[in-house]
Design an enzyme around this catalytic site. Structure first.
Site, PDB file in Angstrom:
ATOM      1  N   ASP A  38       0.843  -1.202   0.000  1.00 21.26           N
ATOM      2  CA  ASP A  38       0.000   0.000   0.000  1.00 21.26           C
ATOM      3  C   ASP A  38       0.885   1.262   0.000  1.00 21.26           C
ATOM      4  O   ASP A  38       0.688   2.193  -0.804  1.00 21.26           O
ATOM      5  CB  ASP A  38      -0.897  -0.045   1.254  1.00 21.26           C
ATOM      6  CG  ASP A  38      -2.078   0.902   1.204  1.00 21.26           C
ATOM      7  OD1 ASP A  38      -2.319   1.507   0.143  1.00 21.26           O
ATOM      8  OD2 ASP A  38      -2.772   1.022   2.237  1.00 21.26           O
ATOM      9  N   THR A 124      -1.375 -11.600   3.213  1.00 22.50           N
ATOM     10  CA  THR A 124      -0.340 -12.529   3.694  1.00 22.50           C
ATOM     11  C   THR A 124       0.933 -11.825   4.161  1.00 22.50           C
ATOM     12  O   THR A 124       1.892 -12.479   4.545  1.00 22.50           O
ATOM     13  CB  THR A 124       0.030 -13.567   2.617  1.00 22.50           C
ATOM     14  OG1 THR A 124       0.515 -12.871   1.463  1.00 22.50           O
ATOM     15  CG2 THR A 124      -1.169 -14.411   2.247  1.00 22.50           C
TER      16      THR A 124
HETATM   17  P1  ADP Z   1      -1.402  -7.094   4.013  1.00 23.28           P
HETATM   18  O1  ADP Z   1      -1.527  -6.032   5.066  1.00 23.28           O
HETATM   19  O2  ADP Z   1      -2.675  -7.254   3.190  1.00 23.28           O
HETATM   20  O3  ADP Z   1      -0.890  -8.375   4.552  1.00 23.28           O
HETATM   21  P2  ADP Z   1       1.194  -6.360   2.785  1.00 23.28           P
HETATM   22  O4  ADP Z   1       1.458  -5.107   2.044  1.00 23.28           O
HETATM   23  O5  ADP Z   1       1.933  -6.564   4.068  1.00 23.28           O
HETATM   24  O6  ADP Z   1      -0.400  -6.439   2.963  1.00 23.28           O
HETATM   25  O7  ADP Z   1       1.466  -7.591   1.841  1.00 23.28           O
HETATM   26  C1  ADP Z   1       0.637  -7.843   0.717  1.00 23.28           C
HETATM   27  C2  ADP Z   1       1.458  -8.285  -0.475  1.00 23.28           C
HETATM   28  O8  ADP Z   1       2.270  -7.203  -0.937  1.00 23.28           O
HETATM   29  C3  ADP Z   1       2.418  -9.431  -0.221  1.00 23.28           C
HETATM   30  O9  ADP Z   1       2.420 -10.230  -1.398  1.00 23.28           O
HETATM   31  C4  ADP Z   1       3.744  -8.724  -0.048  1.00 23.28           C
HETATM   32  O10 ADP Z   1       4.853  -9.540  -0.353  1.00 23.28           O
HETATM   33  C5  ADP Z   1       3.617  -7.611  -1.048  1.00 23.28           C
HETATM   34  N1  ADP Z   1       4.465  -6.436  -0.781  1.00 23.28           N
HETATM   35  C6  ADP Z   1       4.818  -5.919   0.420  1.00 23.28           C
HETATM   36  N2  ADP Z   1       5.601  -4.843   0.275  1.00 23.28           N
HETATM   37  C7  ADP Z   1       5.743  -4.643  -1.055  1.00 23.28           C
HETATM   38  C8  ADP Z   1       6.425  -3.672  -1.870  1.00 23.28           C
HETATM   39  N3  ADP Z   1       7.156  -2.712  -1.326  1.00 23.28           N
HETATM   40  N4  ADP Z   1       6.334  -3.795  -3.225  1.00 23.28           N
HETATM   41  C9  ADP Z   1       5.609  -4.776  -3.777  1.00 23.28           C
HETATM   42  N5  ADP Z   1       4.955  -5.723  -3.072  1.00 23.28           N
HETATM   43  C10 ADP Z   1       5.017  -5.666  -1.738  1.00 23.28           C
END
Ligand code: ADP
Length: 182
Positions: A38, A124
């Site tokens: 996000d 996840t």
């Molecule tokens: P949630 O709160 O729904 O668990 P996260 O952002 O922690 O959301 O993780 C959701 C997905 O986004 C996972 O697949 C994670 O590996 C990916 N993700 C996390 N950080 C980044 C980033 N900086 N760029 C791209 N994908 C990311």
């Protein structure tokens, strides 16, 4: 994997790097940005994304639903924001809510007539949903949507897995799903 006219693939990388019409943001119910993917999406899209979210989702959005915005400074024209469930052990409707996230995003992309969409793995990361449970649910929910909408404009659905472990688990789950359908 092929479902009617649509190719479903798992790739290693960030949603931000995908050549698709839309990317999915694992957002939160406030819809004002956050950490993880996000935060990365908001930083890349620029402050206009927050302004648009304030307009289109003045009160945020419930878990399991999806909100469409423009991509602003991203290379992808659209972002589909979906608040995933926080994992509480699986007894608070988490599987149904996670399936609803994937279905809602597919519905939004389908209704908009998009050709391609890239998902990250919703819930996840920080939200703690076990990846081994999330992957088969994510893939089968999207497969079911495509089977139920043979007329869809969607030709490509990409699961862009940022981490090595989620890439491994999603690849394995896709293999299992393909064998089931064969
Ligand atoms: P949630 O709160 O729904 O668990 P996260 O952002 O922690 O959301 O993780 C959701 C997905 O986004 C996972 O697949 C994670 O590996 C990916 N993700 C996390 N950080 C980044 C980033 N900086 N760029 C791209 N994908 C990311």
């Amino acid at each position: 994997m092929q479902v009617n006219q649509t190719t479903l693939t798992v790739v290693r990388g960030s949603v931000l790097d995908q050549e698709t019409d839309a990317i999915v943001n694992a957002a939160n119910t406030k819809m004002r940005g956050g950490g993880g993917v996000d935060g990365a999406i908001h930083r890349a899209a620029g402050p206009e994304l927050l302004e648009e979210l304030k307009r289109v989702a003045p009160n945020g959005a419930p878990t399991g639903t999806a909100v469409l915005t423009g991509g602003h400074r991203l290379k992808q024209p659209y972002i589909i924001h979906t608040p995933g469930p926080v994992w509480h052990g699986g007894t608070r409707g988490e599987p149904e809510l996670l399936a609803s996230c994937y279905r809602s995003c597919m519905e939004v992309a389908h209704k908009k007539g998009l050709e391609s969409i890239a998902f990250c793995s919703i819930s996840t990361g920080v939200y703690g949903y076990p990846i081994e449970r999330a992957a088969p649910l994510a893939l089968s929910t999207v497969r079911d949507f495509l089977q139920a909408h043979p007329d869809t404009s969607l030709r490509r659905v990409v699961f862009a897995m940022f981490g090595a472990e989620e890439y491994r688990v999603f690849t394995e789950a896709l293999g299992t799903l393909e064998k089931e359908g064969a």
